[in-house]
Enzyme design. Structure first.
Site, PDB file in Angstrom:
ATOM      1  N   TYR A  32       0.516  -0.958   0.353  1.00 53.62           N
ATOM      2  CA  TYR A  32       0.421  -0.300  -0.184  1.00 53.62           C
ATOM      3  C   TYR A  32       0.719   1.307  -0.106  1.00 53.62           C
ATOM      4  O   TYR A  32       2.108   1.298   0.376  1.00 53.62           O
ATOM      5  CB  TYR A  32      -1.271   0.054   1.288  1.00 53.62           C
ATOM      6  N   ASP A 114       1.503  -3.350  23.421  1.00 57.74           N
ATOM      7  CA  ASP A 114       1.445  -4.839  23.004  1.00 57.74           C
ATOM      8  C   ASP A 114       1.483  -5.771  24.140  1.00 57.74           C
ATOM      9  O   ASP A 114       1.343  -6.700  23.977  1.00 57.74           O
ATOM     10  CB  ASP A 114       2.398  -4.613  22.397  1.00 57.74           C
TER      11      ASP A 114
END
Ligand SMILES: Cc1cc2nc3c(=O)[nH]c(=O)nc-3n(C[C@H](O)[C@H](O)[C@H](O)COP(=O)(O)OP(=O)(O)OC[C@H]3O[C@@H](n4cnc5c(N)ncnc54)[C@H](O)[C@@H]3O)c2cc1C
Length: 205
Positions: A32, A114
């Site tokens: 992308y 995370d």
């Protein structure tokens, strides 16, 4: 799984506004555009039987990546060739996954990002979920009148965030399994692909 990831200058003729994904058995490749269409971000996910050093700067070997995608769409070969050219970068990450935690706060201690909910990158949600955590945590801490209120605020933060982040963790895992056609989604869909309309009809004759 290992992810080879990096940036290359947007190749001539490549769409500057489109995400493109190529999927095949046990691997997939996606690109992308970033930086207003000047650069192309690429990621190649491939199986691996060796562990990868935990690092944000482990170099990925473009030749190894090229070998994984030999015979695929020439566009992929063009992107991989650009890794070694001017402005190209290539890194690699091991993909490690954990099941959602049942809790991540204790008294005046909590986690976010995370540390609280590590997830595979297949929904592109790791940073987004960390930012949502931060907004929720800041809002609840700001409402505390004194430090005595903090454990309650942390518990409320965890209650607010746990189900949503667990859902995204599981969704990321499912999405990756679906891309690589090697996980439970393929098993779930086997009844669709293995159906033989001719044989079913013949059986009735
Ligand atoms: C290949 C790949 C692709 C990804 N793609 C996307 C994406 O498209 N979109 C998205 O939203 N997310 C994506 N992510 C996930 C995203 O990078 C993480 O979710 C995000 O970085 C988590 O932020 P964090 O602050 O919780 O943890 P981290 O960014 O890991 O920050 C933790 C920091 O703590 C430091 N640290 C560790 N131990 C100690 C210690 N003992 N003392 C002091 N410091 C310490 C570490 O060095 C690190 O700087 C991707 C991740 C990978 C690997």
């Amino acid at each position: 799984m290992v992810a080879y990831r990096g940036l290359v200058p947007l190749p001539a003729g490549h769409p500057a506004d489109a995400l493109r994904i190529w999927v095949g058995e046990s691997k997939h490749f996606l690109v992308y555009p970033v930086r207003a269409g000047q650069l192309l971000n690429y990621v190649g996910f491939v199986p691996s039987d060796s562990s990868v050093r935990e690092s944000w700067s482990e170099r990925g070997d473009p030749a190894a990546l090229a070998a994984h995608f030999a015979g695929w769409d020439p566009v992929i070969g063009q992107v991989i060739a650009a890794i070694s050219g001017p402005g190209g970068t290539g890194f690699q990450w091991g993909m490690y996954d954990r099941a959602p935690l049942s809790r991540w706060s204790d008294g005046r201690l909590t986690l976010l990002g995370d540390a609280a909910h590590p997830m595979l990158p297949h929904l592109g949600q790791g940073v987004n979920q960390a930012l949502e955590d931060a907004v929720a945590l800041a809002t609840l801490l700001r409402a505390c009148a004194s430090s005595a209120d903090v454990p309650g605020a942390l518990a409320a933060y965890e209650r607010l965030r746990r189900d949503r982040t667990a859902r995204v963790q599981r969704g990321s895992r499912r999405q990756g399994a679906g891309y690589d056609s090697s996980g439970s989604q393929l098993e779930d869909r086997r009844w669709i692909y293995e159906y033989d309309a001719w044989a079913e009809a013949v059986a009735l004759t």
